[in-house]
Design a protein around this motif. Structure first.
Motif, PDB file in Angstrom:
ATOM      1  N   LEU A  74       0.831  -1.208   0.000  1.00 27.48           N
ATOM      2  CA  LEU A  74       0.000   0.000   0.000  1.00 27.48           C
ATOM      3  C   LEU A  74       0.864   1.257   0.000  1.00 27.48           C
ATOM      4  N   ALA A  75       1.996   1.220   0.724  1.00 26.94           N
ATOM      5  CA  ALA A  75       2.905   2.368   0.736  1.00 26.94           C
ATOM      6  C   ALA A  75       3.505   2.586  -0.654  1.00 26.94           C
ATOM      7  N   THR A  76       3.874   1.477  -1.317  1.00 26.90           N
ATOM      8  CA  THR A  76       4.426   1.589  -2.665  1.00 26.90           C
ATOM      9  C   THR A  76       3.379   2.118  -3.638  1.00 26.90           C
ATOM     10  N   GLU A  77       2.139   1.694  -3.449  1.00 30.67           N
ATOM     11  CA  GLU A  77       1.053   2.185  -4.302  1.00 30.67           C
ATOM     12  C   GLU A  77       0.881   3.688  -4.138  1.00 30.67           C
ATOM     13  N   ALA A  78       0.965   4.158  -2.885  1.00 27.42           N
ATOM     14  CA  ALA A  78       0.837   5.595  -2.624  1.00 27.42           C
ATOM     15  C   ALA A  78       1.978   6.366  -3.285  1.00 27.42           C
ATOM     16  N   GLU A  79       3.179   5.808  -3.241  1.00 31.28           N
ATOM     17  CA  GLU A  79       4.325   6.455  -3.892  1.00 31.28           C
ATOM     18  C   GLU A  79       4.123   6.516  -5.408  1.00 31.28           C
ATOM     19  N   ALA A  80       3.558   5.454  -5.968  1.00 33.79           N
ATOM     20  CA  ALA A  80       3.316   5.423  -7.415  1.00 33.79           C
ATOM     21  C   ALA A  80       2.295   6.478  -7.818  1.00 33.79           C
ATOM     22  N   VAL A  81       1.237   6.630  -7.012  1.00 32.55           N
ATOM     23  CA  VAL A  81       0.219   7.645  -7.305  1.00 32.55           C
ATOM     24  C   VAL A  81       0.850   9.036  -7.294  1.00 32.55           C
ATOM     25  N   GLU A  82       1.685   9.300  -6.275  1.00 32.82           N
ATOM     26  CA  GLU A  82       2.349  10.598  -6.187  1.00 32.82           C
ATOM     27  C   GLU A  82       3.255  10.828  -7.385  1.00 32.82           C
ATOM     28  N   ALA A  83       4.018   9.803  -7.767  1.00 36.06           N
ATOM     29  CA  ALA A  83       4.938   9.934  -8.911  1.00 36.06           C
ATOM     30  C   ALA A  83       4.175  10.222 -10.194  1.00 36.06           C
ATOM     31  N   LEU A  84       3.039   9.539 -10.380  1.00 34.14           N
ATOM     32  CA  LEU A  84       2.237   9.772 -11.581  1.00 34.14           C
ATOM     33  C   LEU A  84       1.680  11.188 -11.603  1.00 34.14           C
ATOM     34  N   GLU A  85       1.230  11.668 -10.444  1.00 36.30           N
ATOM     35  CA  GLU A  85       0.697  13.030 -10.386  1.00 36.30           C
ATOM     36  C   GLU A  85       1.769  14.053 -10.760  1.00 36.30           C
ATOM     37  N   ARG A  86       2.996  13.764 -10.393  1.00 33.80           N
ATOM     38  CA  ARG A  86       4.080  14.707 -10.655  1.00 33.80           C
ATOM     39  C   ARG A  86       4.440  14.785 -12.149  1.00 33.80           C
TER      40      ARG A  86
END
Length: 299
Positions: A74-86
């Motif tokens: 779940l933490a990795t998923e959150a990081e992926a969402v942030e990276a995509l938004e950027r």
């Protein structure tokens, strides 16, 4: 093996909260919905993740193992969402926000208007909930961020996984039936020691904060009506059946024929925004936090 974020989150939350009912409350599901998520996870893994012990359930060794990995997934998923938004050139995406009733009525509408003006690609979905539940809702992933209340006398527990950012502070006044304290503009809480009170449950942060302030003033409030809803509290004060404490934001919920008297005691509450520490640099989150901050600060 295939699983969903909702299934993994249900399992991870079970290790924190201990019961299916507590997980359901934190995530906004029904207890049956949580059980279905776990059952689907068991079917996918082909392993028993929960076992019943009397009336309780507990995680098996396999369940504990998967729960630990679920946290990292779940933490990795959150990081992926942030990276995509950027990678986007503008702030866009969907955020879920939890709010207590007063915030939903008085803060959310102008905040949504400002968000549309500044970030047309940002979609905000809101969920009205008990103010004492918003912290768990953010921690559990049921919402991305939330507006909550913090009381200096009864501060909310601080969790390293959450950011709690103050937006504004409000001072309490005494709300009394019209004419009950005629001619008085400022009083001590002790002036209402012999009167009946309208307060939320002493199990709530708000109820405990008022109780603490009254005890510091030297009396135990005689609670005649245990009420959580602010509009209902104002209506009862107007009827003449008791007194309560209010802030300016609370008074905006209902036009009432009551007297509002200043308190000599510095009794406050703080409006705060809560979001996960792992999301503090996520573009959509930082954008909405800034919108909320400027909305609350606006006169």
């Amino acid at each position: 093996m295939e699983w969903t974020s909702a299934q993994l989150r249900s399992l991870a939350e079970l290790t924190r909260r201990g019961t299916v009912t507590a997980v359901a409350q934190a995530l906004g599901y029904t207890p049956g919905g949580v059980s279905q998520q776990i059952a689907a996870l068991e079917k996918s893994t082909g392993m028993e993740l929960l076992r019943r012990v009397g009336r309780r359930v507990e995680l098996t060794d396999a369940g504990m193992t998967l729960a630990r990995h679920a946290e990292r997934i779940l933490a990795t998923e959150a990081e992926a969402v942030e990276a995509l938004e950027r990678t986007r050139t503008e702030v866009s995406g969907t955020l879920r926000i939890g709010l207590f009733t007063t915030a939903a009525a008085e803060i959310l509408p102008p905040a949504l208007r400002h968000a549309r003006e500044r970030h047309p690609g940002l979609t905000v979905r809101s969920r009205d909930m008990d103010v004492d539940d918003v912290y768990d809702a953010v921690a559990g992933g049921a919402v991305d961020l939330a507006l909550g209340l913090d009381y200096p006398d009864v501060p909310i527990p601080r969790d390293a996984s959450l950011c709690v950012m103050p937006l504004s502070r409000e001072r309490f006044s005494l709300a009394v039936p019209a004419g009950a304290m005629k001619g008085r503009t400022t009083v001590s809480l002790a002036a209402a020691a012999e009167l009946g009170w309208i307060l939320p449950s002493a199990d709530s942060y708000y109820g405990r904060a008022v109780l603490t302030a009254c005890r510091r003033a030297g009396f135990e409030p005689r609670v005649l009506h245990e009420v959580t809803d602010t509009a209902a509290t104002l209506a009862l004060v107007e009827t003449g059946v008791g007194v309560s404490v209010v802030t300016d934001l609370m008074l905006r919920l209902r036009a009432s024929r009551i007297d509002v008297i200043g308190l000599r005691e510095a009794m406050e509450r703080h409006i705060v925004v809560i979001f996960r520490s792992s999301a503090q640099h996520r573009p959509t989150v930082t954008a909405l936090v800034e919108v909320l901050r400027t909305t609350v600060e606006a006169p």
